[in-house]
Design a protein around this motif. Structure first.
Motif, short mmCIF file in Angstrom:
data_model
loop_
_atom_site.label_atom_id
_atom_site.label_comp_id
_atom_site.label_asym_id
_atom_site.label_seq_id
_atom_site.Cartn_x
_atom_site.Cartn_y
_atom_site.Cartn_z
N TRP A 81 0.84 -1.19 0.00
CA TRP A 81 0.00 0.00 0.00
C TRP A 81 0.88 1.24 0.00
N GLY A 82 0.36 2.32 -0.57
CA GLY A 82 1.08 3.59 -0.56
C GLY A 82 0.14 4.74 -0.80
N ALA A 83 0.68 5.94 -0.66
CA ALA A 83 -0.11 7.14 -0.92
C ALA A 83 -0.48 7.20 -2.40
N SER A 84 0.47 6.83 -3.24
CA SER A 84 0.30 6.84 -4.70
C SER A 84 1.06 5.66 -5.27
N PRO A 85 0.76 5.28 -6.50
CA PRO A 85 1.48 4.16 -7.12
C PRO A 85 2.88 4.57 -7.61
N THR A 91 13.96 -0.84 -8.69
CA THR A 91 13.53 -2.21 -8.99
C THR A 91 12.24 -2.59 -8.28
N GLY A 92 11.72 -1.69 -7.45
CA GLY A 92 10.51 -1.99 -6.68
C GLY A 92 9.26 -1.86 -7.52
N LEU A 93 8.26 -2.61 -7.14
CA LEU A 93 6.96 -2.51 -7.80
C LEU A 93 6.18 -1.35 -7.19
N PRO A 94 5.38 -0.67 -7.97
CA PRO A 94 4.57 0.41 -7.38
C PRO A 94 3.50 -0.15 -6.46
N PRO A 95 3.21 0.54 -5.37
CA PRO A 95 2.17 0.08 -4.45
C PRO A 95 0.79 0.39 -5.01
N ARG A 96 -0.20 -0.20 -4.39
CA ARG A 96 -1.58 0.15 -4.71
C ARG A 96 -1.93 1.40 -3.93
N GLU A 97 -2.51 2.38 -4.61
CA GLU A 97 -2.93 3.61 -3.94
C GLU A 97 -4.03 3.28 -2.93
N MET A 98 -3.83 3.73 -1.71
CA MET A 98 -4.78 3.44 -0.64
C MET A 98 -6.08 4.22 -0.81
N ASP A 99 -7.18 3.57 -0.47
CA ASP A 99 -8.46 4.27 -0.42
C ASP A 99 -8.79 4.55 1.05
N GLU A 100 -9.92 5.17 1.29
CA GLU A 100 -10.27 5.56 2.66
C GLU A 100 -10.49 4.36 3.57
N ASP A 101 -10.95 3.24 3.03
CA ASP A 101 -11.09 2.03 3.85
C ASP A 101 -9.73 1.53 4.30
N ASP A 102 -8.74 1.58 3.41
CA ASP A 102 -7.37 1.18 3.78
C ASP A 102 -6.84 2.11 4.87
N MET A 103 -7.07 3.41 4.71
CA MET A 103 -6.60 4.38 5.70
C MET A 103 -7.23 4.11 7.06
N ALA A 104 -8.53 3.81 7.06
CA ALA A 104 -9.23 3.52 8.32
C ALA A 104 -8.64 2.27 8.96
N GLU A 105 -8.27 1.28 8.16
CA GLU A 105 -7.68 0.06 8.70
C GLU A 105 -6.31 0.34 9.32
N VAL A 106 -5.52 1.19 8.68
CA VAL A 106 -4.20 1.55 9.24
C VAL A 106 -4.37 2.33 10.54
N ILE A 107 -5.30 3.26 10.55
CA ILE A 107 -5.55 4.03 11.78
C ILE A 107 -5.96 3.08 12.90
N ASP A 108 -6.88 2.18 12.61
CA ASP A 108 -7.32 1.20 13.62
C ASP A 108 -6.14 0.35 14.10
N SER A 143 6.31 11.34 -3.01
CA SER A 143 5.65 10.04 -3.03
C SER A 143 4.13 10.15 -3.04
N ASN A 144 3.60 11.33 -2.84
CA ASN A 144 2.15 11.54 -2.85
C ASN A 144 1.79 12.37 -4.08
N HIS A 145 1.26 11.70 -5.08
CA HIS A 145 0.84 12.35 -6.32
C HIS A 145 -0.68 12.35 -6.44
N ARG A 146 -1.36 12.23 -5.34
CA ARG A 146 -2.82 12.14 -5.35
C ARG A 146 -3.44 13.45 -5.79
#
Length: 161
Positions: A81-85, A91-108, A143-146
């Motif tokens: 997961w990341g702020a943006s892909p 050599t790293g793969l881009p992360p999946r951009e987090m949605d608000e459900d992901d953010m809520a899960e991280v906060i929890d 890293s945040n291109h949202r």
């Protein structure tokens, strides 16, 4: 105690210790390596580290961290997961951009980890917001291109965490 001197002060220990349960499981999408107070723990965590450190006259802090895009899916074979892909290395793969459900899960996960650390006897908590880990990924325009409410201006980038 041979070879070591103990602090004589009861209020100002001579040392401060940081134990980093940085491997604490934040969510089903991050990996736990046996951290003391991880959110994935069914119980509050092991009080033995805090007890041992305090017995030596020191204080103990816990660190809560989510690696975000730096996981690269290597730990759980899932997309990170990341702020943006935006990949964190050439050599790293881009992360999946987090949605608000992901953010809520991280906060929890952070809240549960903090509660577990306190219950395990830790005296303070450091929230890891540096070194390119998840929370810093939201703050940095590199890293945040949202283009939504969590990107663009500094105020927007500070909405999460």
């Amino acid at each position: 105690m041979e070879g070591r001197e103990r602090s004589q002060s009861k209020t100002e220990p001579s040392t401060a210790s940081t134990v980093s349960p940085s491997q604490s499981r934040e969510s089903r999408f991050s990996r736990s390596f046996g951290g003391v107070g991880g959110a994935g723990s069914e119980t509050a965590g092991d009080a033995r580290p805090a007890t041992a450190v305090k017995a030596e006259g020191a204080r103990i802090l816990g660190q809560i961290i989510h690696l975000g895009r730096q996981v690269e899916g290597d730990f759980e074979r899932t997309v990170s997961w990341g702020a943006s892909p935006v990949a964190w290395s050439a050599t790293g793969l881009p992360p999946r951009e987090m949605d608000e459900d992901d953010m809520a899960e991280v906060i929890d996960g952070h809240v549960r980890s903090a509660r577990n650390l306190v219950e395990a006897g830790f005296e303070g908590i450091e929230l890891q917001m540096a070194h390119g880990h998840l929370l810093q990924q939201f703050i940095s325009p590199l890293s945040n291109h949202r283009t939504d409410a969590y990107g663009g201006s500094l105020d927007n980038r500070l909405r999460f965490p």
